[in-house]
Design a protein around this motif. Structure first.
Motif, PDB file in Angstrom:
ATOM      1  N   THR A 115       0.824  -1.209   0.000  1.00 60.12           N
ATOM      2  CA  THR A 115       0.000   0.000   0.000  1.00 60.12           C
ATOM      3  C   THR A 115       0.857   1.258   0.000  1.00 60.12           C
ATOM      4  OG1 THR A 115      -0.193  -0.121   2.418  1.00 60.12           O
ATOM      5  CG2 THR A 115      -1.967  -1.106   1.120  1.00 60.12           C
ATOM      6  N   THR A 116       2.005   1.214   0.667  1.00 63.69           N
ATOM      7  CA  THR A 116       2.898   2.371   0.668  1.00 63.69           C
ATOM      8  C   THR A 116       3.466   2.604  -0.727  1.00 63.69           C
ATOM      9  OG1 THR A 116       3.504   1.973   2.985  1.00 63.69           O
ATOM     10  CG2 THR A 116       4.978   3.369   1.696  1.00 63.69           C
ATOM     11  N   ALA A 117       3.895   1.537  -1.394  1.00 60.35           N
ATOM     12  CA  ALA A 117       4.440   1.667  -2.748  1.00 60.35           C
ATOM     13  C   ALA A 117       3.371   2.112  -3.735  1.00 60.35           C
ATOM     14  CB  ALA A 117       5.049   0.338  -3.197  1.00 60.35           C
ATOM     15  N   GLN A 118       2.154   1.592  -3.593  1.00 58.27           N
ATOM     16  CA  GLN A 118       1.070   1.976  -4.493  1.00 58.27           C
ATOM     17  C   GLN A 118       0.723   3.458  -4.338  1.00 58.27           C
ATOM     18  OE1 GLN A 118      -3.011   0.528  -3.733  1.00 58.27           O
ATOM     19  NE2 GLN A 118      -3.010  -0.275  -5.821  1.00 58.27           N
ATOM     20  N   SER A 119       0.683   3.936  -3.103  1.00 58.79           N
ATOM     21  CA  SER A 119       0.400   5.351  -2.863  1.00 58.79           C
ATOM     22  C   SER A 119       1.515   6.245  -3.378  1.00 58.79           C
ATOM     23  CB  SER A 119       0.198   5.601  -1.363  1.00 58.79           C
ATOM     24  OG  SER A 119      -0.938   4.923  -0.889  1.00 58.79           O
ATOM     25  N   ALA A 120       2.749   5.766  -3.282  1.00 53.78           N
ATOM     26  CA  ALA A 120       3.884   6.563  -3.732  1.00 53.78           C
ATOM     27  C   ALA A 120       3.964   6.623  -5.256  1.00 53.78           C
ATOM     28  CB  ALA A 120       5.184   5.998  -3.162  1.00 53.78           C
ATOM     29  N   VAL A 121       3.521   5.565  -5.943  1.00 55.65           N
ATOM     30  CA  VAL A 121       3.635   5.544  -7.406  1.00 55.65           C
ATOM     31  C   VAL A 121       2.474   6.279  -8.082  1.00 55.65           C
ATOM     32  CG1 VAL A 121       2.370   3.401  -7.955  1.00 55.65           C
ATOM     33  CG2 VAL A 121       4.370   4.045  -9.299  1.00 55.65           C
ATOM     34  N   MET A 122       1.319   6.344  -7.424  1.00 57.59           N
ATOM     35  CA  MET A 122       0.146   6.969  -8.046  1.00 57.59           C
ATOM     36  C   MET A 122       0.404   8.420  -8.469  1.00 57.59           C
ATOM     37  SD  MET A 122      -3.213   6.284  -8.729  1.00 57.59           S
ATOM     38  CE  MET A 122      -4.095   5.351  -7.486  1.00 57.59           C
ATOM     39  N   PRO A 123       0.978   9.284  -7.615  1.00 55.41           N
ATOM     40  CA  PRO A 123       1.201  10.676  -8.041  1.00 55.41           C
ATOM     41  C   PRO A 123       2.220  10.817  -9.166  1.00 55.41           C
ATOM     42  CG  PRO A 123       1.235  10.495  -5.643  1.00 55.41           C
ATOM     43  CD  PRO A 123       1.300   9.103  -6.196  1.00 55.41           C
ATOM     44  N   THR A 124       3.030   9.784  -9.412  1.00 52.16           N
ATOM     45  CA  THR A 124       3.986   9.859 -10.519  1.00 52.16           C
ATOM     46  C   THR A 124       3.332   9.497 -11.846  1.00 52.16           C
ATOM     47  OG1 THR A 124       4.744   7.550 -10.360  1.00 52.16           O
ATOM     48  CG2 THR A 124       5.810   9.173  -8.919  1.00 52.16           C
ATOM     49  N   LEU A 125       2.152   8.888 -11.794  1.00 51.86           N
ATOM     50  CA  LEU A 125       1.442   8.480 -13.004  1.00 51.86           C
ATOM     51  C   LEU A 125       0.346   9.469 -13.395  1.00 51.86           C
ATOM     52  CD1 LEU A 125       0.980   4.664 -12.201  1.00 51.86           C
ATOM     53  CD2 LEU A 125       2.860   5.775 -13.428  1.00 51.86           C
TER      54      LEU A 125
END
Length: 421
Positions: A115-125
């Motif tokens: 969940t931490t990685a998913q939240s961190a990658v979302m704003p980059t997409l």
């Protein structure tokens, strides 16, 4: 939406199915197959969230240092392996409540990293203005799947054993691993510098706790999650053992609860635009508490108790998802990209880390007083989640104030701002 986001969106299908099957079946297996009581079930639920409390902040530092794509793939495979062990152990005749405890704890560790990685990658997409719609789309597909999944599981569980249903969860996690493996390769946000590990952790913790808007949102969500986990075990015991609802019917009721989330995800944007962010979140918190009250009141109301359990579940999911989506995209717009992993891990330390504590608390109260008082306390905590929003500037927001978007300002990647805007 960008092609990379569509891949993450597709991966969320597998993640949603895996989560729905696992969360619906694990406590049912504990109660109906292994004969677990309210306290053991509350311990099981607590272990499922314990890693967010114990590993939340370190996970954020590591995610900022690791490739988000590789992290998502690895933890999906890790979750699949843990889940597959339950039906295998059952068919070998060795399944026990302790096995479920271990699996819940192992999956919890994988979940906190995922969940931490998913939240961190979302704003980059996605761009800042697209984030709200992006979160709503992910929530919509997960809610839609959550409607179908319990219904299918409820039908299949009549044919095969409950533990065998976890083969579906494991396969779903593997599908998510394949899809996240198709994301574009990314670089770590921070270099690996072991001597600065805890310094970086403190930066994320400091930014999160010192920011008044993030802090208000965090406390409100923490109270909602605490309420849900406080009463989760009591609800299963109340439905299966006091109201004598058959196991397959109870599992199918999960589809009705998920329908509430789907309706909320489809209407949240319109409702929020009409009422405003603050009023939507406050009203949803209070209404969710009213839905919980239907549970202990079910035997006294006109319809069959199973109907009120379903209505309560639908309403609870609707208002909780509505409240969450009313604030979707706010935090990513308040946090620089290079701090995102650490801030979100700190955020989840409090919003999800409180859940195992609340679960144990609900189990202890159930042992002392029975399950019905636990349901009333659940409603009280849910209503209290409106207080942090009432005491913050968010209460008067109609939409996100653009001047607060840090991505519209020139913030150096080397800086770790911890002051509130």
């Amino acid at each position: 939406m960008p092609a990379a986001f569509r891949k993450l969106f597709t991966a969320s299908i597998g993640d949603g199915i895996g989560d729905d099957v696992l969360r619906s079946m694990l406590p049912v297996i504990a109660v109906a197959v292994l004969g677990a009581g309210a306290f053991q079930t509350s311990v099981l639920n607590a272990l499922g969230m314990a890693a967010f409390l114990l590993l939340g902040v370190p996970a954020g530092v590591l995610v900022d240092r690791w490739s988000k794509k590789s992290t998502l793939v690895i933890v999906n495979v890790f979750r699949a392996a843990a889940v597959f062990s339950v039906p295998i152990s059952y068919f070998l005749g060795t399944l026990s409540i302790w096995h479920l405890f271990v699996v819940a704890a192992v999956v919890s560790v994988a979940d906190v990293v995922f969940t931490t990685a998913q939240s961190a990658v979302m704003p980059t997409l996605l761009k800042g203005s697209e984030l709200g719609d992006g979160y709503a789309k992910v929530q919509s597909v997960q809610s839609g799947l959550a409607i179908a999944t319990p219904g299918v599981v409820g039908l299949i569980v009549k044919i095969v054993s409950a533990p065998a249903m976890l083969f579906i969860a494991g396969a779903a996690y593997l599908f998510s691993a394949v899809m996240t493996g198709r994301l574009p390769q990314d670089r770590p946000s921070r270099a690996e510098t072991p001597d600065k590990f805890w310094s970086e952790a403190r930066d994320g913790l400091g930014y999160t706790l010192s920011h008044p808007l993030i802090r208000s949102l965090m406390i409100s969500v923490a109270l909602v999650n605490a309420a849900s986990m406080f009463g989760a075990a009591a609800k299963v015991i109340f439905a299966l053992q006091i109201l004598n609802i058959p196991m397959d019917q109870y599992v199918i009721l999960g589809a009705l609860s998920a329908a509430g989330g789907l309706v909320a995800s489809m209407t949240a944007t319109r409702i929020t635009r009409r009422l405003g962010v603050g009023r939507t979140k406050i009203a949803a918190s209070l209404a969710s508490a009213g839905c919980v009250i239907l549970l202990p009141a079910a035997p006294l109301l006109g319809l069959a108790p199973v109907a009120w359990i379903g209505i309560s579940g639908f309403g609870w999911s609707f208002f909780v998802i509505l409240s969450g989506l009313a604030g979707a995209g706010i935090i990513p717009r308040l946090v620089p990209h290079h701090l995102m992993g650490r801030v979100m891990s700190t955020y989840r330390l409090f919003t999800l880390g409180i859940m195992p504590v609340a679960s144990i608390g609900g189990g202890v109260l159930a042992l002392a007083t029975g399950v019905i008082p636990v349901l009333w306390v659940w409603a009280l905590i849910a209503a209290a989640s409106a207080i942090p929003i009432l005491l913050s500037p968010i209460r008067s927001w109609t939409e996100f104030p653009e001047p607060l978007d840090v991505h519209s300002r020139d913030i150096p990647e080397s800086a770790d701002p911890v002051g509130a805007p």
